[in-house]
Scaffold this active site. Structure first.
Site, mmCIF file in Angstrom:
data_model
loop_
_atom_site.group_PDB
_atom_site.id
_atom_site.type_symbol
_atom_site.label_atom_id
_atom_site.label_comp_id
_atom_site.label_asym_id
_atom_site.label_seq_id
_atom_site.Cartn_x
_atom_site.Cartn_y
_atom_site.Cartn_z
ATOM 1 N N ARG A 35 0.852 -1.201 0.000
ATOM 2 C CA ARG A 35 0.000 0.000 0.000
ATOM 3 C C ARG A 35 0.887 1.250 0.000
ATOM 4 N NH1 ARG A 35 -2.932 2.922 4.846
ATOM 5 N NH2 ARG A 35 -4.089 4.451 3.664
ATOM 6 N N HIS A 88 -3.029 11.041 1.178
ATOM 7 C CA HIS A 88 -2.554 10.704 2.521
ATOM 8 C C HIS A 88 -1.950 11.986 3.127
ATOM 9 C CE1 HIS A 88 -1.320 7.107 5.172
ATOM 10 N NE2 HIS A 88 -1.007 8.192 5.862
ATOM 11 N N GLU A 147 -7.780 8.350 6.542
ATOM 12 C CA GLU A 147 -8.094 8.894 7.865
ATOM 13 C C GLU A 147 -8.570 10.340 7.849
ATOM 14 O OE1 GLU A 147 -4.846 8.399 10.562
ATOM 15 O OE2 GLU A 147 -4.944 6.228 10.522
ATOM 16 N N ASN A 192 -8.028 1.507 9.767
ATOM 17 C CA ASN A 192 -6.757 1.629 10.489
ATOM 18 C C ASN A 192 -7.064 1.487 11.967
ATOM 19 O OD1 ASN A 192 -5.679 2.196 8.021
ATOM 20 N ND2 ASN A 192 -5.051 4.281 8.490
ATOM 21 N N TYR A 241 -5.350 0.990 15.751
ATOM 22 C CA TYR A 241 -4.132 1.011 16.564
ATOM 23 C C TYR A 241 -4.394 0.732 18.042
ATOM 24 C CZ TYR A 241 -1.327 2.806 12.684
ATOM 25 O OH TYR A 241 -0.658 2.939 11.490
ATOM 26 N N GLU A 273 -4.069 -0.413 8.129
ATOM 27 C CA GLU A 273 -2.926 -0.087 8.991
ATOM 28 C C GLU A 273 -3.136 -0.703 10.366
ATOM 29 O OE1 GLU A 273 -1.701 4.044 9.459
ATOM 30 O OE2 GLU A 273 -2.131 4.434 7.341
HETATM 31 C C1 GAL Z 1 -1.795 6.757 10.934
HETATM 32 C C2 GAL Z 1 -1.319 7.393 9.652
HETATM 33 C C3 GAL Z 1 0.061 6.960 9.244
HETATM 34 C C4 GAL Z 1 1.014 6.758 10.391
HETATM 35 C C5 GAL Z 1 0.367 5.987 11.526
HETATM 36 C C6 GAL Z 1 1.213 5.834 12.785
HETATM 37 O O1 GAL Z 1 -2.730 7.556 11.558
HETATM 38 O O2 GAL Z 1 -2.195 7.083 8.604
HETATM 39 O O3 GAL Z 1 0.514 7.861 8.281
HETATM 40 O O4 GAL Z 1 1.572 7.939 10.780
HETATM 41 O O5 GAL Z 1 -0.829 6.611 11.910
HETATM 42 O O6 GAL Z 1 0.958 6.847 13.687
#
Ligand code: GAL
Length: 498
Positions: free
Chosen positions: A106, A151, A196, A335, A337, A404
Site C-alpha cells: 500500500r 494521505h 483517515e 486503520n 491502533y 494499517e
Molecule cells: C496513521 C497514519 C500513518 C502513520 C500511523 C502511525 O494515523 O495514517 O501515516 O503515521 O498513523 O501513527
C-alpha cells in the site's frame, strides 16, 4: 495525546456486549490458519518516505510548508525533505515487502508531484514517470499495488482558497482522481480515496497540530469532512461510470478508529464515541440511512443553538448528495491502533466551540495496557476484534481491509514489543476470520520502514525495517519483527512467541 482524543477517536461497544462474542475454542493450534485468499501487506505514505520534496517538478504540499515554516511544531524539528529518500530508493522498499512474502504493497501518491499546483492544467510528467516506475516495480515483484490518493499532503496552492474547507476542492479532487485512473488504472486495481479524514480534518482544520494548521475548531473540521465525503463519492462514481468496465478495480476509503468500552456499561457514551469517530464518515457511506449519525446531528445542532446560532456547525446533505454518497465504496479500509474507555464529562470539555466539546467524553487509558513510544498508543488487541464485529453489525457486513496496524518504539532491531503487539492483534483478527465475524479480506502492517511520523518527526519508529538516517544511501535493515511477519505471510499461521 491529541491523537487519542481528536484524531483517531473511534468506535466502541460496551464491555459486556463484546464479551458475549464467542470464540470457537474447538480450533486447536494446527487448525488456526488464515484462509489461502487472505492477503497480507505493508503500508507507507508519500510524504513520510519519498523526500525529493522539490525535485523534478514537484510542487510544495501543505506538509512542506508546515514543516518549513513551523519546525518547532515537529518534535525533533524534522521534515520530509529527504526522509528515507524512497524517491531514489523505492526499489529497496518494494524488495523489502517482497522479502516478507507479502501479497500487496500500500503506497500513496503525492498529488503535488504529478500536479504541482494541484490543478489539472499543469501536469508534471516526471512525477507520473516516478509512479509508473514504482507501480511497475511492485507488479514486477508479483505484488498487488494498493494506492491511496490522498494521505494528507494537499498541494499548497489549493490551501490558498481554504483547501478542504472550500467545496471547490471536490472538483479539483475529481480531476486529480480522473488523471490517476487514466494513467495508472490499467495496473492499479485497489484505490483508496482518502486516508483517515477524521485525523486530518481535526488536526489540520480543527487544530494547529498538523498541516495546514488552520485551527478553525468547531467549524473547520466539519466543513473539511463534508467536502471529503462528497469528493470521495464523486471519485467513486467517476470510476464506476468510466473506468470500471475496462479495469474492474475497486475503490474504497480508509477510516481510522479506536474501539470504545465503558466500565459502567454506559451504552449511550460508547455509541456516541463510536459514531463521532467511525460513524462520522462510515455512516454516510456504509449505512442504509446514508447520512451523518443522528447523535452527531442532534448534539452539534443543540450546541450550535446554545452558542446563539440559528444554524448547525455540522453542514447538512441534500437528498441528492445522500444518494451519491450512500454505497460509494467497494470496501472499508480500517486503520486500528488502540482503544479507550469512555466516561461522560460532567462539565463541557475542550475549546469553545470544538469537536471535542461536541463529543464531550472523557477518554480513559487502563493502567494494565502496555504503552508504546507514542503517548496515544497502547496495546489493546481485543479492540481490533470488537471493532470488526461492530462494523459487521452496523454496516451490514461490508468488505473490509485492515489498511494499517502497528506499534511504535525507539528503533530497536530486536523489537520484541512490536512482535508481541502484532502477534496479539493477529490472534484476535484470526478469531474473527475463523468465526466468520467480518468480511475481512486482508491485513496491512504499518509500516515497512521507519519513516517521518508527522508531528513526532523521526522520534517514533513504526517500521519492520530500520533505515540508516545518517547515511545518504539510507540503507534498510530488517528487524526481528520483519521475520515474524514473513512467517505469518508465507505460512498463513501465527508463530508462537514467548
Ligand atoms: C496513521 C497514519 C500513518 C502513520 C500511523 C502511525 O494515523 O495514517 O501515516 O503515521 O498513523 O501513527
Amino acid at each position: 495525546m491529541l491523537k487519542s482524543i481528536l484524531i483517531c477517536v473511534s468506535a466502541a461497544i460496551i464491555a459486556t456486549k463484546a464479551s458475549e462474542v464467542m470464540v470457537d475454542s474447538r480450533q486447536n493450534a494446527s487448525d488456526r490458519f488464515f484462509p489461502g485468499d487472505f492477503w497480507f501487506g505493508t503500508s507507507t505514505a508519500a510524504y513520510q518516505i519519498e523526500g525529493a520534496w522539490n525535485l523534478e517538478g514537484k510542487g510544495p504540499s501543505i506538509w512542506d510548508e508546515f514543516t518549513h515554516s513551523h519546525p518547532e511544531k515537529i518534535v525533533d524539528h524534522g521534515n520530509g525533505d529527504v526522509a528515507t529518500n524512497s524517491y531514489e530508493f523505492y526499489l529497496d522498499d518494494v524488495k523489502a515487502v517482497k522479502n516478507l512474502g507479502m501479497d500487496f504493497y500500500r503506497i500513496s501518491i503525492a498529488w503535488s508531484r504529478i500536479l504541482p499546483t494541484g490543478d489539472i492544467a499543469n501536469i508534471n510528467e516526471k512525477g507520473i514517470e516516478y509512479y509508473n516506475k514504482l507501480i511497475n516495480a511492485i507488479i514486477g515483484h508479483k505484488l498487488e499495488p494498493m494506492v491511496t490518493m490522498y494521505h494528507w499532503d494537499l498541494p499548497q496552492d489549493l490551501q490558498k482558497f481554504g483547501g478542504l474547507t472550500n467545496s471547490i476542492f471536490i472538483s479539483y479532487f475529481e480531476a486529480y482522481a480522473n488523471l490517476l485512473y487514466d494513467r495508472f488504472g490499467d495496473r492499479v486495481k485497489y484505490w483508496i480515496t482518502f486516508n483517515e479524514p477524521s485525523v486530518f480534518c481535526t488536526t489540520g482544520y480543527g487544530s494547529d497540530k498538523h498541516a495546514p494548521a488552520v485551527n478553525a475548531h468547531g467549524v473547520g473540521e466539519y466543513l473539511c469532512a463534508h467536502n471529503v465525503l462528497k469528493a470521495h463519492a464523486v471519485a467513486y462514481r467517476l470510476y464506476r461510470s468510466f473506468y470500471y468496465e475496462q479495469y474492474k478495480g475497486q475503490v474504497g476509503i480508509t477510516l481510522c478508529s479506536q474501539f470504545f468500552y465503558s466500565d459502567s456499561n454506559d451504552m449511550h457514551a460508547v455509541d456516541r464515541a463510536m459514531q463521532f469517530s467511525l460513524g462520522w464518515f462510515a455512516n454516510p457511506i456504509f449505512s442504509l440511512a446514508g447520512n451523518y449519525p443522528d447523535v452527531m446531528i442532534t448534539r452539534i445542532a443543540n450546541n450550535s443553538i446554545g452558542e446563539g446560532r440559528s444554524w448547525s456547525r455540522l453542514p447538512s446533505f441534500t437528498d441528492k448528495w445522500i444518494e451519491t454518497i450512500r454505497g460509494s465504496a467497494d470496501f472499508l479500509g480500517l486503520n486500528y491502533y488502540t482503544s479507550r474507555y469512555v466516561e461522560v464529562n460532567p462539565e463541557p470539555k475542550g475549546l469553545y466551540p470544538s469537536y471535542e466539546r461536541d463529543l464531550n467524553l472523557k477518554m480513559v487509558i487502563k493502567p494494565e495496557w502496555k504503552p508504546s513510544a507514542s503517548d496515544w498508543l497502547y496495546s489493546v488487541p481485543k479492540g481490533v476484534g470488537d471493532i470488526l464485529r461492530w462494523i459487521k453489525e452496523e454496516y451490514n457486513n461490508p468488505e473490509v481491509f485492515i489498511t494499517e496496524n502497528g506499534w511504535s518504539d525507539h528503533g530497536e532491531l530486536d523489537d520484541n514489543d512490536r512482535i508481541a503487539y502484532l502477534h496479539d492483534h493477529l490472534e484476535q483478527i484470526l478469531d474473527v476470520v475463523l468465526n466468520d465475524e467480518s468480511n475481512l479480506k486482508g491485513y496491512t502492517a504499518w509500516s515497512i520502514i521507519d519513516n517521518f511520523e508527522w508531528a513526532q518527526g523521526y522520534a517514533e519508529k513504526f517500521g519492520l525495517y530500520s533505515v540508516n538516517m545518517s547515511s545518504p544511501r539510507r540503507e534498510r535493515t530488517a528487524k526481528k519483527s520483519a521475520k515474524f511477519m514473513a512467517t505469518v505471510a508465507s505460512t498463513h499461521r501465527i508463530p508462537e512467541i514467548n
